[in-house]
Design an enzyme around this catalytic site. Structure first.
Site, PDB file in Angstrom:
ATOM      1  N   HIS A 104      48.907  50.318  32.729  1.00 26.26           N
ATOM      2  CA  HIS A 104      49.869  50.390  33.843  1.00 26.26           C
ATOM      3  C   HIS A 104      51.105  51.124  33.378  1.00 26.26           C
ATOM      4  O   HIS A 104      51.558  50.951  32.253  1.00 26.26           O
ATOM      5  CB  HIS A 104      50.236  49.003  34.365  1.00 26.26           C
ATOM      6  N   HIS A 106      55.033  51.340  34.344  1.00 30.28           N
ATOM      7  CA  HIS A 106      56.122  50.753  35.101  1.00 30.28           C
ATOM      8  C   HIS A 106      56.970  51.910  35.635  1.00 30.28           C
ATOM      9  O   HIS A 106      57.321  52.822  34.877  1.00 30.28           O
ATOM     10  CB  HIS A 106      57.034  49.907  34.204  1.00 30.28           C
TER      11      HIS A 106
HETATM   12  P1  5GP Z   1      53.467  44.738  30.209  1.00 31.46           P
HETATM   13  O1  5GP Z   1      54.316  43.904  29.322  1.00 31.46           O
HETATM   14  O2  5GP Z   1      51.996  44.435  30.031  1.00 31.46           O
HETATM   15  O3  5GP Z   1      53.788  46.210  30.098  1.00 31.46           O
HETATM   16  O4  5GP Z   1      53.888  44.367  31.685  1.00 31.46           O
HETATM   17  C1  5GP Z   1      53.142  43.515  32.515  1.00 31.46           C
HETATM   18  C2  5GP Z   1      53.911  43.388  33.815  1.00 31.46           C
HETATM   19  O5  5GP Z   1      53.060  42.782  34.766  1.00 31.46           O
HETATM   20  C3  5GP Z   1      55.170  42.511  33.716  1.00 31.46           C
HETATM   21  O6  5GP Z   1      56.295  43.270  34.124  1.00 31.46           O
HETATM   22  C4  5GP Z   1      54.867  41.351  34.663  1.00 31.46           C
HETATM   23  O7  5GP Z   1      56.003  40.902  35.372  1.00 31.46           O
HETATM   24  C5  5GP Z   1      53.818  41.927  35.582  1.00 31.46           C
HETATM   25  N1  5GP Z   1      52.889  40.960  36.129  1.00 31.46           N
HETATM   26  C6  5GP Z   1      52.215  39.979  35.452  1.00 31.46           C
HETATM   27  N2  5GP Z   1      51.413  39.295  36.271  1.00 31.46           N
HETATM   28  C7  5GP Z   1      51.565  39.846  37.508  1.00 31.46           C
HETATM   29  C8  5GP Z   1      50.999  39.561  38.778  1.00 31.46           C
HETATM   30  O8  5GP Z   1      50.173  38.664  38.952  1.00 31.46           O
HETATM   31  N3  5GP Z   1      51.387  40.352  39.815  1.00 31.46           N
HETATM   32  C9  5GP Z   1      52.293  41.359  39.667  1.00 31.46           C
HETATM   33  N4  5GP Z   1      52.605  42.069  40.751  1.00 31.46           N
HETATM   34  N5  5GP Z   1      52.853  41.667  38.482  1.00 31.46           N
HETATM   35  C10 5GP Z   1      52.497  40.917  37.410  1.00 31.46           C
END
Ligand code: 5GP
Length: 123
Positions: A104, A106
């Site tokens: 993903h 952001h």
């Molecule tokens: P990472 O640290 O993997 O780059 O970011 C994961 C992101 O996914 C975090 O910003 C977190 O808030 C978001 N996230 C985690 N679970 C969910 C979910 O169930 N729905 C949504 N929309 N975002 C999520």
């Protein structure tokens, strides 16, 4: 790292868990982050099963890679961020503290974001 099809974004892609969708096409799905860290905080995920940039960049097809990156640009534009600006972040692995093992990007926007890299984490 093998792809875990029980990760939360895989469940969102399959429609098993709801999301606040902002965009979808053949290659990508975009939705609002559940815990936004900026006035605009949207996640863009590829539809294919990729853990992170490591495997996507190595094994994604040219169409998937082009379609995914084009979608990121479309989403940012549709969010009205082309003019004020935005930041993209994609975490891979331990040092980056990747939480969800489905690629993903952001998209952060809606405020000034000075400072390129966060300070060292405590853990
Ligand atoms: P990472 O640290 O993997 O780059 O970011 C994961 C992101 O996914 C975090 O910003 C977190 O808030 C978001 N996230 C985690 N679970 C969910 C979910 O169930 N729905 C949504 N929309 N975002 C999520």
């Amino acid at each position: 790292m093998a792809y875990d099809d029980q990760n939360i974004f895989a469940k969102i892609l399959r429609g098993e868990i709801p999301c606040n969708k902002v965009y979808e096409d053949e290659y990508a799905l975009a939705f609002h982050d559940i815990a936004p860290q900026a006035p605009v905080h949207v996640l863009v995920i590829p539809k294919g099963s990729y853990v992170s940039m490591a495997d996507f960049s190595a094994t994604g097809s040219p169409d998937e890679i082009a379609g995914y990156f084009r979608a990121i640009g479309i989403v940012a534009r549709q969010l009205g961020l082309d003019e004020p600006g935005y930041r993209l972040i994609a975490n891979h692995g331990r040092d980056a503290h990747q939480e969800v093992p489905h690629l993903h990007f952001h998209i952060f926007g809606g405020r000034s974001m000075k400072g390129m890299v966060p300070k060292p984490a405590e853990s």
